[in-house]
Design a protein around this motif. Structure first.
Motif, mmCIF file in Angstrom:
data_model
loop_
_atom_site.group_PDB
_atom_site.id
_atom_site.type_symbol
_atom_site.label_atom_id
_atom_site.label_comp_id
_atom_site.label_asym_id
_atom_site.label_seq_id
_atom_site.Cartn_x
_atom_site.Cartn_y
_atom_site.Cartn_z
ATOM 1 N N PRO A 40 0.796 -1.234 0.000
ATOM 2 C CA PRO A 40 0.000 0.000 0.000
ATOM 3 C C PRO A 40 0.828 1.284 0.000
ATOM 4 O O PRO A 40 0.602 2.172 -0.825
ATOM 5 C CB PRO A 40 -0.840 -0.129 1.278
ATOM 6 C CG PRO A 40 -0.911 -1.587 1.543
ATOM 7 C CD PRO A 40 0.400 -2.147 1.091
ATOM 8 N N LEU A 41 1.783 1.392 0.911
ATOM 9 C CA LEU A 41 2.531 2.643 1.015
ATOM 10 C C LEU A 41 3.562 2.762 -0.090
ATOM 11 O O LEU A 41 3.803 3.856 -0.621
ATOM 12 C CB LEU A 41 3.199 2.736 2.389
ATOM 13 C CG LEU A 41 3.736 4.099 2.813
ATOM 14 C CD1 LEU A 41 2.736 5.217 2.548
ATOM 15 C CD2 LEU A 41 4.109 4.072 4.284
ATOM 16 N N LEU A 42 4.180 1.662 -0.474
ATOM 17 C CA LEU A 42 5.160 1.695 -1.546
ATOM 18 C C LEU A 42 4.505 2.083 -2.870
ATOM 19 O O LEU A 42 5.038 2.913 -3.623
ATOM 20 C CB LEU A 42 5.829 0.321 -1.667
ATOM 21 C CG LEU A 42 7.021 0.225 -2.625
ATOM 22 C CD1 LEU A 42 8.154 1.127 -2.185
ATOM 23 C CD2 LEU A 42 7.502 -1.217 -2.724
ATOM 24 N N MET A 43 3.347 1.517 -3.159
ATOM 25 C CA MET A 43 2.651 1.862 -4.405
ATOM 26 C C MET A 43 2.165 3.302 -4.394
ATOM 27 O O MET A 43 2.139 3.966 -5.437
ATOM 28 C CB MET A 43 1.476 0.912 -4.630
ATOM 29 C CG MET A 43 1.860 -0.530 -4.933
ATOM 30 S SD MET A 43 2.825 -0.756 -6.455
ATOM 31 C CE MET A 43 4.503 -0.829 -5.803
ATOM 32 N N LEU A 44 1.796 3.802 -3.236
ATOM 33 C CA LEU A 44 1.444 5.222 -3.124
ATOM 34 C C LEU A 44 2.617 6.093 -3.539
ATOM 35 O O LEU A 44 2.466 7.037 -4.329
ATOM 36 C CB LEU A 44 0.998 5.538 -1.698
ATOM 37 C CG LEU A 44 0.676 6.996 -1.370
ATOM 38 C CD1 LEU A 44 -0.435 7.068 -0.315
ATOM 39 C CD2 LEU A 44 1.892 7.756 -0.847
ATOM 40 N N ALA A 45 3.800 5.781 -3.036
ATOM 41 C CA ALA A 45 4.982 6.585 -3.358
ATOM 42 C C ALA A 45 5.342 6.474 -4.834
ATOM 43 O O ALA A 45 5.754 7.464 -5.456
ATOM 44 C CB ALA A 45 6.161 6.142 -2.494
ATOM 45 N N TRP A 46 5.196 5.284 -5.401
ATOM 46 C CA TRP A 46 5.478 5.114 -6.826
ATOM 47 C C TRP A 46 4.558 5.980 -7.688
ATOM 48 O O TRP A 46 4.951 6.417 -8.771
ATOM 49 C CB TRP A 46 5.294 3.643 -7.223
ATOM 50 C CG TRP A 46 6.440 2.754 -6.862
ATOM 51 C CD1 TRP A 46 7.327 2.903 -5.832
ATOM 52 C CD2 TRP A 46 6.812 1.538 -7.533
ATOM 53 N NE1 TRP A 46 8.212 1.865 -5.813
ATOM 54 C CE2 TRP A 46 7.927 1.009 -6.841
ATOM 55 C CE3 TRP A 46 6.299 0.850 -8.622
ATOM 56 C CZ2 TRP A 46 8.539 -0.180 -7.240
ATOM 57 C CZ3 TRP A 46 6.907 -0.340 -9.006
ATOM 58 C CH2 TRP A 46 8.018 -0.839 -8.327
#
Length: 484
Positions: free
Chosen positions: A158-164
């Motif tokens: 969730p958080l990694l894809m948000l940053a991407w």
């Protein structure tokens, strides 16, 4: 160990607000199956409000559009600093909501910070060219933000894809309406609050919780959204592309499913190869789009590989993701049931189950690390994306054979080869149809390198310089040098 839940509403125009309908839906802890909290459920009316706010923030003369590009970069850096300050809370929240082991959540958050930091450096380096065009003219190109970017992210990172998604969009100067996965909205909402603290103007970042069929569909089909970015299944990606085409022909980037092969030749250290293939499959409970689930092993080392791979899977420790474990639960009951159905299909179609294949524990959505051997290419477990902790080990004889079998799929996200023969590695890297090819490693993804798929694994690329491209328009400015 459960963190305090601080934000559960929609985030629109710099404020947390209830949904227009007043509806909410439950968010579940996958380790226990129990409800964590209720969050506001957005739908088309809320997407409309968020898009209005994002469009207003994108207007010429707005604070966001008049801001120096370098100032945008510094604002992104401040957001990274706030993430670092709250790293332990964010990791606990991610683990509580998603179920991944806490150590893995910490790793993901560092990855998210690196991605945002990488793109903060791009903010004042997105520029055009001077072109020596024919005629008595002076020609330059400008790269300008495309406008409002709709972004739909999955539940596995969730958080990694948000940053991407946020990174390239903010660096380019776009504004954002994001729909997080309905299973895992909590870290996205906390990041929305951090964006306020970092100084982002109202409307630049909006987060609307909801379901794909309502909020997601409304975002993909909205005629005032100029770009849609989606990470998720191929089936949903096709629906989003269709909605984008029917509305306003908005730009689309899709990072979709995979059934990635990893090929093992006999000239490598067997223990290292087994460990690499194990991590390629079982990382993040197998919930990884580019997981190396099709493990092709040369016939001369097949039996020894199977023995060691089975032993390693049996040693994998499952349990409370806040404890010292290797594997937590699957994200939801729906996902659990889907994986178990595919495991049963593998048994029925004649694959040899060496270990696992059962529910672990009495509560939550835990599945034992599972290894199938003697898997044939026409079996469902060899063709369909399982998205769970299930390794399929397959035997091959020649390079020509394994390349053909590796490419015999409608997916093309990633592939790997383990060999000490450089000619063999280069031949495979050229011949395999995949967006990422890893030699003597797997899942090595960095902020600097583009990521995306061939065939039905997607369109476009995220990360690296290529990640910027789908968030900008190229404008050609031609100036006559003749006296007017």
């Amino acid at each position: 160990m459960a963190p305090e839940i601080k934000f559960t509403k929609l985030f629109i125009n710099g404020q947390f607000v209830d949904s227009q309908s007043g509806k909410t839906f439950p968010v579940v802890n996958p380790a226990t199956g129990k409800v964590i909290c209720q969050v506001s459920e957005g739908d088309k009316a809320d997407i409309d409000l968020a898009v209005d706010a994002a469009n207003e923030a994108f207007q010429l003369g707005s604070t966001w559009r008049t801001m120096d590009a370098s100032a945008r970069g510094r604002m992104m850096d401040k957001l990274v600093g706030l993430m670092e300050r709250d790293l332990h809370y964010l990791a606990q929240l991610e683990t509580y909501n998603n179920g991944k082991p806490l150590k893995d959540a910490v790793f993901d958050i560092y990855g998210a910070m690196y991605a945002l930091k990488y793109y903060s450096g791009w903010a004042d380096k997105i520029h055009g060219q001077s072109i020596p065009a024919d005629g008595n003219v002076f020609v330059v190109t400008r790269k300008e933000p495309v406008g409002v970017a709709g972004q739909i992210i999955p539940w596995n990172f969730p958080l990694l894809m948000l940053a991407w998604k946020w990174g390239p969009a903010l660096a380019a100067g776009c504004t954002i309406v994001m729909k997080p996965a309905e299973q895992t909205p909590l870290t996205a909402l906390y990041m929305a609050q951090l964006s306020v603290e970092a100084g982002f103007p109202p409307g630049v970042i909006n987060v609307v919780n909801g379901f794909g069929a309502t909020a997601g569909a409304a975002l993909a089909s909205h005629d005032r959204v100029q770009k849609i970015a989606f990470t998720g299944s191929t089936a949903v990606g096709k629906l989003i592309m269709e909605a984008a085409a029917k509305s306003n022909l908005k730009r689309v980037s899709l990072e979709l499913g995979g059934k990635s092969p990893i090929v093992v030749f006999p000239d490598v250290d067997l223990d290292k190869a087994v460990a690499t293939c194990h991590a390629a499959v079982f990382a993040n409970m197998g919930q990884c789009c580019c997981a190396g689930t099709r493990t092709f092993v040369h016939e001369s080392i097949y039996d020894k590989f199977v023995e060691k791979a089975t032993e390693l899977a049996r040693k994998r420790k499952l349990g409370d993701p806040f404890g010292e474990v290797d594997q937590g639960p699957q994200v939801s009951e729906l996902q659990f049931n889907r994986i178990m159905a595919l495991i049963e299909a593998g048994k029925k179609e004649g694959a040899d189950l060496k270990t696992g294949g059962m529910k672990h524990g009495t509560e939550g959505y835990f599945i034992e690390p599972t290894v199938f051997v003697d898997v044939q290419d026409n079996m469902r477990i060899a063709k369909e994306e399982i998205f769970g902790p299930v390794q399929q080990i397959m035997k091959f004889s020649t390079m020509e054979e394994v390349i053909k079998r590796a490419n015999d799929t409608h997916y093309g996200l990633a592939a790997g080869i383990l060999t000490n023969d450089i000619n063999r590695a280069l031949t495979f890297s050229q011949a395999v149809n995949a967006g990422s090819v890893w030699v003597n490693c797997f899942l090595h993804i960095t902020s600097q390198t583009p990521f995306g798929g061939f065939k039905q694994s997607g369109i476009g690329r995220e990360m690296g310089e290529e990640g910027i491209h789908s968030y900008v328009e190229v404008k050609t400015v031609t100036i006559s040098m003749a006296k007017f």
